[in-house]
Design a protein around this motif. Structure first.
Motif, mmCIF file in Angstrom:
data_model
loop_
_atom_site.group_PDB
_atom_site.id
_atom_site.type_symbol
_atom_site.label_atom_id
_atom_site.label_comp_id
_atom_site.label_asym_id
_atom_site.label_seq_id
_atom_site.Cartn_x
_atom_site.Cartn_y
_atom_site.Cartn_z
ATOM 1 N N LEU A 83 0.845 -1.194 0.000
ATOM 2 C CA LEU A 83 0.000 0.000 0.000
ATOM 3 C C LEU A 83 0.881 1.244 0.000
ATOM 4 O O LEU A 83 1.905 1.287 0.682
ATOM 5 N N ILE A 84 0.461 2.244 -0.765
ATOM 6 C CA ILE A 84 1.106 3.557 -0.752
ATOM 7 C C ILE A 84 0.126 4.516 -0.082
ATOM 8 O O ILE A 84 -0.934 4.827 -0.621
ATOM 9 N N VAL A 85 0.476 4.972 1.127
ATOM 10 C CA VAL A 85 -0.420 5.791 1.932
ATOM 11 C C VAL A 85 -0.338 7.241 1.456
ATOM 12 O O VAL A 85 0.750 7.811 1.313
ATOM 13 N N LEU A 122 5.281 4.270 1.811
ATOM 14 C CA LEU A 122 4.956 2.838 1.670
ATOM 15 C C LEU A 122 4.446 2.277 2.984
ATOM 16 O O LEU A 122 4.819 2.720 4.079
ATOM 17 N N LYS A 123 3.616 1.241 2.876
ATOM 18 C CA LYS A 123 3.134 0.476 4.028
ATOM 19 C C LYS A 123 2.870 -0.939 3.535
ATOM 20 O O LYS A 123 2.002 -1.159 2.693
ATOM 21 N N PHE A 124 3.682 -1.922 4.061
ATOM 22 C CA PHE A 124 3.513 -3.315 3.609
ATOM 23 C C PHE A 124 2.557 -4.054 4.537
ATOM 24 O O PHE A 124 2.355 -3.673 5.685
ATOM 25 N N ARG A 171 7.056 3.382 -8.560
ATOM 26 C CA ARG A 171 5.623 3.533 -8.292
ATOM 27 C C ARG A 171 5.383 4.561 -7.181
ATOM 28 O O ARG A 171 4.416 5.317 -7.205
ATOM 29 N N LEU A 172 6.283 4.608 -6.174
ATOM 30 C CA LEU A 172 6.146 5.587 -5.099
ATOM 31 C C LEU A 172 6.324 7.008 -5.622
ATOM 32 O O LEU A 172 5.577 7.921 -5.270
ATOM 33 N N TYR A 190 -6.314 5.854 10.642
ATOM 34 C CA TYR A 190 -7.177 5.660 9.479
ATOM 35 C C TYR A 190 -6.448 6.279 8.282
ATOM 36 O O TYR A 190 -6.229 7.495 8.240
ATOM 37 N N SER A 191 -6.068 5.407 7.330
ATOM 38 C CA SER A 191 -5.212 5.853 6.229
ATOM 39 C C SER A 191 -5.964 5.727 4.913
ATOM 40 O O SER A 191 -6.719 4.774 4.692
ATOM 41 N N ILE A 192 -5.728 6.711 4.045
ATOM 42 C CA ILE A 192 -6.204 6.663 2.658
ATOM 43 C C ILE A 192 -5.008 6.205 1.824
ATOM 44 O O ILE A 192 -3.985 6.890 1.770
ATOM 45 N N ALA A 193 -5.134 5.044 1.179
ATOM 46 C CA ALA A 193 -3.984 4.430 0.522
ATOM 47 C C ALA A 193 -4.377 3.937 -0.861
ATOM 48 O O ALA A 193 -5.552 3.792 -1.199
#
Length: 311
Positions: A244-246, A309-311, A296-297, A280-283
Motif C-alpha cells: 500500500l502507498i499511503v 509505503l506500508k507493507f 511507483r512511489l 485511518y489511512s487513505i492508501a
C-alpha cells in the motif's frame, strides 16, 4: 496575490471553493431553454455564483499545503495570512479581480459584491421554426400473392449406355483400390511390429555386453571457479509483491471518511480507506516487482502530493 490563483484552481477542479471568512464560489449549470413565444432555443451554459455564506470544508487549506508542500498547521497560518491580505484589499470599496472568475468589490458596510466574468463570446439562441407535414397520399393495396406450394413431379434419371459403362468401371476400380489400401496398411503394421521388437532387444544386448564402469571420478565433476561465478551471476527473477502507498493518515475516523468522500468526488476511485495501528489511512493498493517499488512511489507522490509505503 497567490490566494487568487489557489481559489481559481480549487473552483475549476471541484466546481466549488469555500473561502473562510469571505464566502463560497460555485459553478452552476443551466440547461438549454426553449422560448415558445420567440421559438428560439438557448444552449446550455455554466455560470459562476458567489454567496457570502460559507462552511469550511478544508479544500482550500488542503490545496495550499499540497502546492507549497506544508504540514497542516503551517498551511493554516499561511491561509490566514492570505485571507487577511484579501479582506484588507476589499476595504473602502476597492475592487479585487479574480482571473477567470470575476471581480469582488467591498463596501463601507462590510458586504462583498461579486460580478461574474463575462464570456468573450455569448452563445446565441437558435431559431426553431415549426415543421408542417403534408398529408400522406393513400396507396392502393396490392393483390395478395398465393403462397400455396406447387405440386412436385417425380423425375427419373436418364443415363446413356456410355455413362452406365463408366459407372460400372468406376465401381470395379473402387473395389480394387480398397483391397490395395488394406494390403498397404497390413504391410505398414508388420514393419512397425518388427521395429518395436528389435528396439526392445537392443538395450538388453547392450546391458549384457557393457563392462563394469570405474568408480565415479569426483575430481572430473568438481565445479571450477569459473562455473561458480557463472552460476552466481545468473539473475534470480523474483515474484511480484503487493503493498500500500499511503496518501493521508488521520487519527479520527470521521475526518478520514470526509477526506475519502472528497477524493471519491474527484473521481479517485482507486483509493481505499484502511485502519492500522490506530490510524485511518487513505492508501493506493499496488502490485508490482520489488525493483519497481521506488518508481511507483515517485509516480504516486507526483500525482497526489505526499505518499509513503506500508507493507
Amino acid at each position: 496575490m497567490i490566494i487568487q490563483q489557489y481559489i481559481q484552481e480549487v473552483l475549476f477542479r471541484q466546481r466549488v471553493c469555500v473561502v473562510p471568512q469571505l464566502g463560497t464560489f460555485s459553478i452552476q449549470h443551466f440547461p438549454a431553454q426553449y422560448n415558445a413565444s420567440a421559438q428560439t432555443l438557448m444552449p446550455p451554459r455554466d455560470q459562476i455564483i458567489f454567496s457570502q455564506s460559507w462552511q469550511d470544508d478544508g479544500s482550500l487549506l488542503e490545496w495550499i499545503g499540497l502546492k507549497e508542500n506544508l504540514v497542516p498547521s503551517v498551511a493554516q497560518r499561511k491561509m490566514e495570512k492570505y485571507l487577511e491580505e484579501l479582506k484588507a484589499s476589499l476595504k473602502d470599496g476597492k475592487t479585487l479581480e479574480l482571473a477567470g472568475i470575476g471581480k469582488l468589490q467591498g463596501d463601507f458596510t462590510g458586504n462583498v459584491h461579486f460580478y461574474a466574468e463575462e464570456l468573450p463570446i455569448n452563445p446565441e439562441s437558435l431559431p426553431i421554426s415549426p415543421i408542417h407535414r403534408q398529408p400522406a397520399t393513400p396507396v392502393a393495396p396490392e393483390p395478395p400473392v398465393s403462397t400455396e406450394p406447387l405440386p412436385l413431379q417425380e423425375l427419373e434419371p436418364v443415363m446413356t449406355e456410355e455413362e452406365e459403362d463408366t459407372l460400372e468401371a468406376v465401381t470395379d476400380n473402387s473395389i480394387f483400390s480398397w483391397w490395395r489400401a488394406a494390403a498397404a496398411l497390413a504391410f505398414l503394421l508388420g514393419g512397425l511390429a518388427i521395429w518395436y521388437f528389435v528396439s526392445r532387444q537392443a538395450p538388453r544386448a547392450e546391458t549384457a555386453e557393457t563392462p563394469d564402469m570405474p568408480a565415479h571420478d569426483t575430481a572430473a565433476t568438481a565445479v571450477t571457479p569459473a562455473d561458480s561465478a557463472t552460476i552466481a551471476a545468473t539473475p534470480v527473477v523474483s515474484d511480484s509483491i503487493s503493498y500500500l502507498i499511503v496518501i493521508e493518515a488521520y487519527k479520527d475516523s470521521t475526518t478520514a471518511a470526509k477526506k475519502m468522500a472528497r477524493r471519491k468526488s474527484w473521481k479517485q476511485f482507486e483509493l481505499v480507506l484502511i485502519k492500522k495501528d490506530s490510524l485511518y489511512s487513505i492508501a493506493l493498493p499496488v502490485t508490482s516487482l520489488p525493483a519497481d517499488t521506488t518508481a511507483r512511489l515517485d509516480s504516486t507522490r507526483s500525482k497526489y502530493g505526499t505518499a509513503h509505503l506500508k507493507f
